[in-house]
Design a protein around this motif. Structure first.
Motif, PDB file in Angstrom:
ATOM      1  N   ILE A 256       0.846  -1.203   0.000  1.00  0.00           N
ATOM      2  CA  ILE A 256       0.000   0.000   0.000  1.00  0.00           C
ATOM      3  C   ILE A 256       0.877   1.247   0.000  1.00  0.00           C
ATOM      4  O   ILE A 256       1.853   1.332   0.755  1.00  0.00           O
ATOM      5  N   ARG A 259      -3.683   6.441   0.742  1.00  0.00           N
ATOM      6  CA  ARG A 259      -5.022   6.305   1.335  1.00  0.00           C
ATOM      7  C   ARG A 259      -5.882   7.448   0.824  1.00  0.00           C
ATOM      8  O   ARG A 259      -5.419   8.579   0.687  1.00  0.00           O
ATOM      9  N   ASN A 268     -12.613   5.150   4.202  1.00  0.00           N
ATOM     10  CA  ASN A 268     -11.245   5.112   3.706  1.00  0.00           C
ATOM     11  C   ASN A 268     -11.085   4.078   2.600  1.00  0.00           C
ATOM     12  O   ASN A 268     -11.679   2.998   2.656  1.00  0.00           O
ATOM     13  N   TRP A 269     -10.273   4.438   1.623  1.00  0.00           N
ATOM     14  CA  TRP A 269      -9.911   3.554   0.524  1.00  0.00           C
ATOM     15  C   TRP A 269      -8.383   3.514   0.440  1.00  0.00           C
ATOM     16  O   TRP A 269      -7.710   4.456   0.869  1.00  0.00           O
ATOM     17  N   TYR A 270      -7.860   2.424  -0.120  1.00  0.00           N
ATOM     18  CA  TYR A 270      -6.409   2.261  -0.173  1.00  0.00           C
ATOM     19  C   TYR A 270      -5.958   1.881  -1.581  1.00  0.00           C
ATOM     20  O   TYR A 270      -6.635   1.110  -2.274  1.00  0.00           O
ATOM     21  N   ARG A 271      -4.812   2.443  -1.973  1.00  0.00           N
ATOM     22  CA  ARG A 271      -4.226   2.090  -3.264  1.00  0.00           C
ATOM     23  C   ARG A 271      -3.247   0.933  -3.036  1.00  0.00           C
ATOM     24  O   ARG A 271      -2.276   1.080  -2.295  1.00  0.00           O
ATOM     25  N   TRP A 284      -7.547   0.348  -6.381  1.00  0.00           N
ATOM     26  CA  TRP A 284      -8.128   0.939  -5.163  1.00  0.00           C
ATOM     27  C   TRP A 284      -9.152  -0.024  -4.572  1.00  0.00           C
ATOM     28  O   TRP A 284      -9.968  -0.588  -5.300  1.00  0.00           O
ATOM     29  N   SER A 287     -11.739  -0.041   2.585  1.00  0.00           N
ATOM     30  CA  SER A 287     -10.969  -0.416   3.769  1.00  0.00           C
ATOM     31  C   SER A 287     -11.295  -1.811   4.293  1.00  0.00           C
ATOM     32  O   SER A 287     -10.404  -2.537   4.745  1.00  0.00           O
ATOM     33  N   ILE A 323      -1.408   4.867   6.917  1.00  0.00           N
ATOM     34  CA  ILE A 323      -0.421   4.921   5.842  1.00  0.00           C
ATOM     35  C   ILE A 323       0.583   6.044   6.131  1.00  0.00           C
ATOM     36  O   ILE A 323       0.279   7.227   5.990  1.00  0.00           O
TER      37      ILE A 323
END
Length: 376
Positions: A256, A259, A268-271, A284, A287, A323
């Motif tokens: 990762i 964020r 929240n989303w994460y790359r 993406w 969470s 992050i």
């Protein structure tokens, strides 16, 4: 994200507040500059402050203090009336600023401050900061909320040591409110706040990039959520991919590096990518698609010295859900002595590590406990 007073505003603001000496008294007769400022700002201040259930009197005093009644270079060049650092939609300006270290000593440095397209954008961003808090504590400024602060004095004092490092910040705001009668702006707030709600763009996403090498795993419920090339519901068109095509299984590791926080939805989303190689394709995910190492936080008031060995200093605990982004190294800190106000216990793959949040007057950041050679 702690605020500081701008260089050049400090003296002007203290003079305006009558705080430069015991023998100085503030005149109740506002100058043409203050009259124009109050006339221009009163209506938008009331609108925005009431919308976010804050005290208009405190917001007006902040704007006057931080912008030197709208005469500061930052307010003139960037519509930044609250001295908020960072960038706004990628726009910023570099300015000198006066700050206080943990010992209350004044020093000067240069920082980037947000550049806004309008006065209203500056006010709204300030209000959102107070309402949404920091990335590590959404209640960081909760002492300024009308439901928590019984008076404007309480709300103003809650900004000392949180919003600003100046030890007399709250007193300066209260002095302005009382001198210029800003409390009259609070009169209709209660009725207004029951009917108005903050207007937030549903597509607005705050992005936070981090250091490479941070990992998580696919959760047991990862199949319940899709995987995209962009955050779903953002301003970018998101393409959905099939897990069967990409390949997924519970506990599969992912790397990762960013964020995304959807402001209105508060999610929240994460790359992520599925290889350690930074050139690998990135996706993406929501969470709940991921399982992060467990990180527990606690207050921890100590003094310490940083090791002579160079350790990275991050804005969050490395490999936590926030992050982490590297700020500097312990070797680059101006001095070895630091204060510690938070402790984090981090558990990953059965291995427990301890982290401390340190402050040296210039940098607030997290380090591995091994970076601290002495504690007292």
């Amino acid at each position: 994200m702690r605020k500081r007073l701008l260089l050049g505003l400090l003296t002007v603001s203290l003079v305006a507040c009558g705080l430069t000496g015991v023998g100085h008294n503030t005149s109740a007769n506002a100058s043409a500059t203050t009259d124009k400022f109050i006339s221009t700002m009163s209506t938008p201040v009331k609108t925005v402050a009431n919308q976010y259930k804050l005290y208009p009197s405190v917001m007006m005093a902040q704007a006057a203090l931080e912008s030197a009644w709208g005469t500061s270079q930052l307010s003139l060049d960037a519509n930044n009336y609250f001295g908020i650092k960072g960038s706004y939609n990628g726009a910023s300006v570099s300015m000198k600023t006066a700050e206080y270290n943990s010992s209350g000593q004044l020093y000067y440095t240069t920082a980037n401050f947000k550049k806004y397209p309008s006065i209203n954008a500056s006010m709204t961003d300030n209000a959102e900061l107070l309402r949404n808090g920091t990335a590590w504590d959404p209640n960081y400024y909760s002492g300024t909320w009308r439901e928590n602060a019984a008076t404007y004095e309480a709300a103003a004092n809650a900004l000392t040591g949180t919003y600003a490092t100046a030890p007399n910040y709250g007193a300066s705001l209260i002095n302005l409110i009382q001198t210029y009668g800003f409390a009259s702006l609070d009169g209709s707030s209660s009725a207004t706040t029951t009917t108005k709600k903050p207007t937030v763009d549903p597509k607005k996403v705050d992005y936070y990039t981090g250091a490479n090498g941070q990992t998580a795993t696919l959760s047991s419920k990862y199949k319940s959520y899709a995987i995209y090339n962009h955050i779903k519901g953002s301003t970018y068109k998101a393409t959905r991919y099939s897990w069967l095509k990409i390949g997924g299984w519970q506990d599969r590791p992912v790397w990762i590096d960013a964020r995304g926080h959807k402001v209105k939805a508060k999610t929240n989303w994460y790359r992520v990518r599925f290889s350690k190689q930074t050139t690998s394709k990135k996706y993406w995910v929501y969470s709940k698609t991921l399982t992060f190492p467990k990180t527990s936080y606690a207050d921890y008031k100590k003094k310490g010295e940083v090791s002579t060995t160079s350790y990275p200093v991050f804005n969050h605990v490395f490999n936590s859900a926030y992050i982490a982004k590297q700020l500097t190294t312990t070797k680059d800190l101006a001095k070895n002595a630091v204060t510690i106000d938070k402790k984090a216990t981090h558990v990953q793959s059965g291995i427990t590590t301890t982290w401390y949040r340190i402050k040296d007057g210039k940098v607030d950041g997290w380090v591995d406990s091994q970076a601290i050679s002495k504690l007292s």
